[in-house]
Every structure is written in C-alpha cells, then in structure tokens.
Motif scaffolding. Structure first.
Motif, mmCIF file in Angstrom:
data_model
loop_
_atom_site.group_PDB
_atom_site.id
_atom_site.type_symbol
_atom_site.label_atom_id
_atom_site.label_comp_id
_atom_site.label_asym_id
_atom_site.label_seq_id
_atom_site.Cartn_x
_atom_site.Cartn_y
_atom_site.Cartn_z
ATOM 1 N N MET A 1 1.251 5.256 -14.263
ATOM 2 C CA MET A 1 1.045 5.337 -12.839
ATOM 3 C C MET A 1 2.069 4.454 -12.133
ATOM 4 S SD MET A 1 -2.372 4.522 -10.656
ATOM 5 C CE MET A 1 -3.006 6.166 -10.590
ATOM 6 N N THR A 2 2.560 4.905 -11.028
ATOM 7 C CA THR A 2 3.556 4.167 -10.254
ATOM 8 C C THR A 2 2.906 3.039 -9.471
ATOM 9 O OG1 THR A 2 4.830 6.194 -10.001
ATOM 10 C CG2 THR A 2 5.348 4.408 -8.496
ATOM 11 N N ASP A 3 3.533 1.871 -9.534
ATOM 12 C CA ASP A 3 3.036 0.717 -8.783
ATOM 13 C C ASP A 3 3.695 0.722 -7.407
ATOM 14 O OD1 ASP A 3 2.088 -1.699 -7.862
ATOM 15 O OD2 ASP A 3 3.457 -2.900 -9.091
ATOM 16 N N ILE A 4 2.890 0.951 -6.363
ATOM 17 C CA ILE A 4 3.445 1.004 -5.010
ATOM 18 C C ILE A 4 3.171 -0.271 -4.209
ATOM 19 C CG2 ILE A 4 3.324 3.528 -4.898
ATOM 20 C CD1 ILE A 4 0.804 3.155 -3.148
ATOM 21 N N SER A 5 2.631 -1.272 -4.857
ATOM 22 C CA SER A 5 2.238 -2.493 -4.152
ATOM 23 C C SER A 5 3.425 -3.230 -3.529
ATOM 24 C CB SER A 5 1.485 -3.433 -5.086
ATOM 25 O OG SER A 5 2.327 -3.875 -6.135
ATOM 26 N N ARG A 6 4.633 -3.019 -4.053
ATOM 27 C CA ARG A 6 5.794 -3.733 -3.522
ATOM 28 C C ARG A 6 6.564 -2.925 -2.481
ATOM 29 N NH1 ARG A 6 9.361 -5.584 -8.069
ATOM 30 N NH2 ARG A 6 10.304 -6.763 -6.395
ATOM 31 N N LEU A 7 6.127 -1.703 -2.225
ATOM 32 C CA LEU A 7 6.802 -0.888 -1.225
ATOM 33 C C LEU A 7 6.457 -1.384 0.185
ATOM 34 C CD1 LEU A 7 6.248 2.687 -2.687
ATOM 35 C CD2 LEU A 7 8.338 1.343 -2.711
ATOM 36 N N PRO A 8 7.372 -1.208 1.120
ATOM 37 C CA PRO A 8 7.054 -1.631 2.496
ATOM 38 C C PRO A 8 5.925 -0.782 3.060
ATOM 39 C CG PRO A 8 9.081 -0.364 2.447
ATOM 40 C CD PRO A 8 8.667 -0.584 1.015
ATOM 41 N N GLY A 9 5.216 -1.309 4.035
ATOM 42 C CA GLY A 9 4.128 -0.583 4.689
ATOM 43 C C GLY A 9 4.659 0.619 5.449
ATOM 44 N N PRO A 10 3.775 1.376 6.047
ATOM 45 C CA PRO A 10 4.171 2.600 6.743
ATOM 46 C C PRO A 10 4.714 2.323 8.145
ATOM 47 C CG PRO A 10 1.817 2.380 6.821
ATOM 48 C CD PRO A 10 2.334 1.239 5.977
ATOM 49 N N PHE A 11 5.474 1.265 8.283
ATOM 50 C CA PHE A 11 6.067 0.907 9.567
ATOM 51 C C PHE A 11 4.999 0.760 10.639
ATOM 52 C CE2 PHE A 11 9.396 3.181 7.245
ATOM 53 C CZ PHE A 11 10.352 2.193 7.205
ATOM 54 N N GLU A 12 3.933 0.057 10.279
ATOM 55 C CA GLU A 12 2.808 -0.055 11.188
ATOM 56 C C GLU A 12 3.190 -0.649 12.536
ATOM 57 O OE1 GLU A 12 1.297 -3.963 8.823
ATOM 58 O OE2 GLU A 12 1.093 -1.942 8.095
ATOM 59 N N HIS A 13 4.260 -1.455 12.576
ATOM 60 C CA HIS A 13 4.680 -2.022 13.858
ATOM 61 C C HIS A 13 5.092 -0.924 14.842
ATOM 62 C CE1 HIS A 13 8.425 -1.552 11.603
ATOM 63 N NE2 HIS A 13 9.026 -1.474 12.773
ATOM 64 N N ARG A 14 5.500 0.218 14.334
ATOM 65 C CA ARG A 14 5.900 1.331 15.211
ATOM 66 C C ARG A 14 4.692 2.076 15.763
ATOM 67 N NH1 ARG A 14 10.551 5.020 13.853
ATOM 68 N NH2 ARG A 14 10.573 4.975 16.104
ATOM 69 N N TRP A 15 3.536 1.916 15.129
ATOM 70 C CA TRP A 15 2.337 2.659 15.536
ATOM 71 C C TRP A 15 1.216 1.759 16.033
ATOM 72 C CZ3 TRP A 15 3.681 7.490 15.779
ATOM 73 C CH2 TRP A 15 4.677 7.959 14.911
ATOM 74 N N GLU A 16 1.369 0.476 15.893
ATOM 75 C CA GLU A 16 0.289 -0.446 16.214
ATOM 76 C C GLU A 16 -0.194 -0.318 17.661
ATOM 77 O OE1 GLU A 16 -0.831 -5.122 15.619
ATOM 78 O OE2 GLU A 16 1.218 -4.488 15.295
ATOM 79 N N TRP A 17 0.686 0.072 18.557
ATOM 80 C CA TRP A 17 0.299 0.230 19.963
ATOM 81 C C TRP A 17 -0.871 1.194 20.122
ATOM 82 C CZ3 TRP A 17 0.591 5.177 21.824
ATOM 83 C CH2 TRP A 17 1.446 6.062 21.178
ATOM 84 N N GLN A 18 -0.995 2.156 19.206
ATOM 85 C CA GLN A 18 -2.060 3.149 19.325
ATOM 86 C C GLN A 18 -3.457 2.520 19.225
ATOM 87 O OE1 GLN A 18 -1.347 6.337 16.576
ATOM 88 N NE2 GLN A 18 0.520 6.983 17.627
ATOM 89 N N PHE A 19 -3.565 1.404 18.520
ATOM 90 C CA PHE A 19 -4.858 0.731 18.401
ATOM 91 C C PHE A 19 -5.348 0.198 19.749
ATOM 92 C CE2 PHE A 19 -3.300 0.072 13.961
ATOM 93 C CZ PHE A 19 -4.250 0.887 13.355
ATOM 94 N N HIS A 20 -4.438 0.015 20.680
ATOM 95 C CA HIS A 20 -4.772 -0.567 21.979
ATOM 96 C C HIS A 20 -4.809 0.479 23.091
ATOM 97 C CE1 HIS A 20 -4.211 -4.339 19.925
ATOM 98 N NE2 HIS A 20 -3.032 -3.921 19.527
ATOM 99 N N ALA A 21 -4.614 1.730 22.748
ATOM 100 C CA ALA A 21 -4.531 2.800 23.751
ATOM 101 C C ALA A 21 -5.890 3.088 24.390
ATOM 102 C CB ALA A 21 -3.982 4.065 23.107
ATOM 103 N N ALA A 22 -5.884 3.303 25.677
ATOM 104 C CA ALA A 22 -7.107 3.616 26.420
ATOM 105 C C ALA A 22 -7.704 4.949 25.979
ATOM 106 C CB ALA A 22 -6.809 3.640 27.922
#
Length: 102
Positions: A1-22
């Motif tokens: 099985m491939t270890d993906i723990s060291r891969l970067p996240g899904p660029f959450e900084h580009r989508w994080e604004w959605q958590f605060h959307a009205a």
C-alpha cells in the motif's frame, strides 16, 4: 500500500474561505437556478442569493475563485454568471488597453 502521509494536503488554504461563507447554511437551490426558470422567479431568486452574499465575510474570495475558475453556474461572490462574464470582459479590455498603451 502506498504511504501518502508525507504528501502535501489538498491545498486547503485555497479553499478554507468556504468554511466562513454565509451560504454554508443556506439552501443551495437559492444560488443555482432550476432548468427553465425565467422572469420574476429567476430575478427574485438571484436577488435573494445576492442578499446572502452581501453580508458574507468571504465575498471577495468567493468572487475571485469564480472568476479564476470561470464558474459557469450560479451566484458566486454576489454576481450572476452574466455579471461575472461582463466583469471579465471589462477586465480583459482594460488589460488590452494597458498593453497597447505601453
């Protein structure tokens, strides 16, 4: 099985604004018109969606995303598809004028 723990996240900084959307607690149907919707029903729905956007703390980020992604549907950042298309056209015209003037 491939270890993906060291891969970067899904660029959450580009989508994080959605958590605060009205719109997170609003009915998504408010922002996307059903097939065949026309006239006053269409206009009233767009107006209601824009009212939610008007009080949104991440409106600018939402609009920026929609413009960059050329989002083809719905109200994003307080603008409809047609309004975003017109805004992009004006921005492109300014860029073209600026390049030819330089």
């Amino acid at each position: 099985m491939t270890d993906i723990s060291r891969l970067p996240g899904p660029f959450e900084h580009r989508w994080e604004w959605q958590f605060h959307a009205a719109c997170r607690t609003a009915d998504t149907g408010l922002f996307f018109h059903p097939p065949g919707e026309r006239g006053p029903a269409h206009d009233d729905r767009d107006t209601a969606a824009k009212t939610v956007c008007a009080h949104c703390p991440v409106r600018a980020a939402c609009l920026q995303y929609a413009l960059e992604a050329r989002e083809p549907y719905g109200v994003w950042g307080g603008l409809t598809v047609e309004e975003r298309r017109a805004l992009r056209s004006r921005q492109q015209a300014r860029t073209t004028r600026h390049r030819t003037a330089a």
